[in-house]
Design a protein around this motif. Structure first.
Motif, short mmCIF file in Angstrom:
data_model
loop_
_atom_site.label_atom_id
_atom_site.label_comp_id
_atom_site.label_asym_id
_atom_site.label_seq_id
_atom_site.Cartn_x
_atom_site.Cartn_y
_atom_site.Cartn_z
N GLN A 80 1.03 -1.33 -0.43
CA GLN A 80 -0.18 -0.40 -0.18
C GLN A 80 0.82 0.80 -0.20
O GLN A 80 0.50 2.02 -0.04
N ASP A 81 1.74 1.07 1.07
CA ASP A 81 2.56 2.44 1.44
C ASP A 81 3.80 2.73 -0.21
O ASP A 81 3.18 4.18 -1.61
N TRP A 82 4.51 1.62 -0.69
CA TRP A 82 4.84 1.47 -2.14
C TRP A 82 3.73 1.70 -2.98
O TRP A 82 4.19 2.86 -4.24
N ALA A 83 2.21 1.73 -3.73
CA ALA A 83 1.87 2.19 -3.95
C ALA A 83 2.11 3.78 -4.07
O ALA A 83 1.54 4.64 -5.18
N ALA A 84 1.34 3.89 -2.81
CA ALA A 84 1.37 5.82 -3.04
C ALA A 84 2.32 6.25 -3.47
O ALA A 84 2.74 7.90 -4.10
N PHE A 85 4.10 6.10 -3.19
CA PHE A 85 5.08 7.15 -2.62
C PHE A 85 5.10 6.54 -4.54
O PHE A 85 5.67 7.53 -5.17
N LEU A 86 4.93 5.38 -5.47
CA LEU A 86 4.97 5.50 -7.36
C LEU A 86 3.65 6.29 -7.66
O LEU A 86 3.90 7.26 -7.90
N ALA A 87 3.18 6.78 -6.42
CA ALA A 87 2.07 6.93 -7.79
C ALA A 87 1.71 9.61 -7.03
O ALA A 87 1.00 9.96 -8.31
N HIS A 88 3.00 9.52 -6.43
CA HIS A 88 2.83 10.83 -5.55
C HIS A 88 4.49 10.71 -5.16
O HIS A 88 4.29 10.72 -3.81
N PRO A 89 5.45 10.41 -5.52
CA PRO A 89 6.56 10.77 -5.46
C PRO A 89 7.55 11.76 -4.59
O PRO A 89 7.60 11.68 -3.75
N TRP A 90 6.65 12.92 -4.36
CA TRP A 90 6.30 13.85 -3.67
C TRP A 90 6.70 13.76 -1.92
O TRP A 90 6.70 13.95 -1.27
N LEU A 91 5.34 12.43 -1.67
CA LEU A 91 4.44 11.69 -1.15
C LEU A 91 6.84 11.59 0.16
O LEU A 91 6.73 11.58 1.66
N LEU A 92 7.27 11.15 -0.74
CA LEU A 92 8.84 10.87 0.18
C LEU A 92 9.04 11.44 0.93
O LEU A 92 10.23 11.74 1.81
N THR A 93 9.34 13.12 0.04
CA THR A 93 9.59 14.42 0.81
C THR A 93 9.26 14.04 2.16
O THR A 93 9.16 15.15 2.75
N ALA A 94 7.52 14.74 1.18
CA ALA A 94 6.69 15.23 2.78
C ALA A 94 6.78 14.58 4.28
O ALA A 94 6.77 15.12 5.04
N THR A 95 6.86 13.17 4.06
CA THR A 95 6.59 12.39 5.32
C THR A 95 8.22 12.45 6.04
O THR A 95 8.19 12.19 7.36
N ALA A 96 8.91 12.98 5.13
CA ALA A 96 10.73 13.24 6.23
C ALA A 96 10.41 14.92 6.66
O ALA A 96 10.77 14.84 7.50
N THR A 97 9.39 15.43 6.16
CA THR A 97 9.03 16.92 6.64
C THR A 97 8.12 17.08 7.43
O THR A 97 8.44 17.88 8.21
N VAL A 98 7.11 15.99 7.53
CA VAL A 98 6.24 16.48 8.04
C VAL A 98 5.88 16.24 9.44
O VAL A 98 7.04 14.96 9.74
N THR A 99 6.29 16.97 10.82
CA THR A 99 6.24 16.98 12.00
C THR A 99 4.76 16.56 12.67
O THR A 99 4.08 17.41 12.87
N PRO A 100 4.57 15.71 14.23
CA PRO A 100 3.34 16.15 14.46
C PRO A 100 2.79 17.24 15.03
O PRO A 100 3.78 18.02 15.13
N PRO A 101 1.81 17.11 14.66
CA PRO A 101 0.73 16.07 15.40
C PRO A 101 -0.05 15.92 14.46
O PRO A 101 0.12 16.36 12.72
N PHE A 102 0.04 14.18 14.04
CA PHE A 102 -0.90 13.42 12.95
C PHE A 102 -1.88 13.43 12.76
O PHE A 102 -2.52 13.81 13.95
N GLY A 103 -2.55 13.58 11.69
CA GLY A 103 -4.11 13.34 11.47
C GLY A 103 -4.76 11.47 11.63
O GLY A 103 -3.99 10.94 11.63
N ALA A 104 -5.57 12.15 12.07
CA ALA A 104 -6.49 10.51 11.86
C ALA A 104 -6.42 9.66 11.01
O ALA A 104 -5.94 8.32 12.09
N ALA A 105 -6.41 9.41 9.85
CA ALA A 105 -5.73 8.62 9.19
C ALA A 105 -3.97 8.48 9.23
O ALA A 105 -4.27 6.90 9.40
N SER A 106 -3.00 9.17 9.87
CA SER A 106 -1.84 8.47 10.46
C SER A 106 -1.89 8.24 11.27
O SER A 106 -1.13 7.12 10.74
N LEU A 107 -2.65 8.25 12.60
CA LEU A 107 -2.76 7.97 13.16
C LEU A 107 -3.38 6.03 13.56
O LEU A 107 -2.40 5.01 13.52
N ALA A 108 -4.52 5.74 12.63
CA ALA A 108 -4.79 4.60 12.43
C ALA A 108 -3.80 4.12 11.98
O ALA A 108 -4.03 2.66 12.16
N ALA A 109 -2.87 4.31 10.98
CA ALA A 109 -2.24 3.29 9.72
C ALA A 109 -1.16 3.59 10.62
O ALA A 109 -0.52 1.89 10.53
#
Length: 209
Positions: A80-109
């Motif tokens: 699932q994560d692999w598919a997300a990263f290939l569909a949205h490559p910018w996510l690789l950078t974003a997940t390295a820079t986003v800081t808590p607090p996370f939203g409900a979807a991230s916490l559920a994951a």
């Protein structure tokens, strides 16, 4: 104009031009409005990126865990994560820079991933480290594919690597020379799953100890 529409538009822009070039001004232009109108819904670009990550995380939410063992669950998570990263490559950078607090979807994951490891009876910090290691593997593999035109076209990165070294004089490096002189067997292989299994073998061994 709504926060949801702004976030969806920003994701589209980032998919096209990358996260760095995704500016509030560019998103506003895509929406046919001025940048200041966006600030009624998001405080700044950082908050917008957090909302983008949250939306994509929700779009690629993990399925129900009924009847899925821990090992299969980790493969599901990785795919699932692999598919997300290939569909949205910018996510690789974003997940390295986003800081808590996370939203409900991230916490559920995160909760889903940790609960999948319950049957191994790992200590909480050990389970968290296992999930982090898998996440790092998925992100690293995605970076290889995103940054490699041959891999993007569907070529196995391992084969591509061997091909690049095939014409290099490796006699001073006997082990590497032996590796390159024995090409991978013909036929397709799921190199991503094979690498993940190496990690899962180690996690399983820790669970037994």
């Amino acid at each position: 104009m709504s926060r949801e529409k702004i976030v969806t538009t920003a994701i589209g822009v980032a998919d096209e031009v990358g996260l760095e070039a995704m500016t509030m001004k560019r998103v506003a232009e895509r929406l046919g409005t001025g940048a200041m109108s966006l600030y009624r819904h998001v405080a700044d670009k950082d908050e917008l990126i957090e909302a983008m990550v949250e939306q994509v995380t929700g779009d690629y939410a993990y399925p129900g865990r009924s009847g899925i063992g821990w090992r299969e669950a980790m493969h599901v998570l990785a795919r699932q994560d692999w598919a997300a990263f290939l569909a949205h490559p910018w996510l690789l950078t974003a997940t390295a820079t986003v800081t808590p607090p996370f939203g409900a979807a991230s916490l559920a994951a995160m909760e889903w991933a940790l609960s999948a490891l319950d049957e191994l009876k790992l200590a909480p910090h050990a389970a968290a480290r296992a999930v982090m290691t898998i996440n790092n593997y998925v992100q690293g593999s995605a970076r290889v594919v995103v940054g490699d035109r041959q891999a993007e076209a569907g070529e196995d990165p391992g084969r591509a690597w061997q091909q690049r070294l095939s014409d290099v004089d490796l006699h001073a490096f006997p082990r590497l020379n032996r590796l390159i002189s024995h090409p991978l067997p013909a036929g397709e292989r799921d190199w991503f799953a094979e690498g993940l299994d190496v990690i899962l073998d180690g996690i399983e061994a820790r669970g037994r100890s």
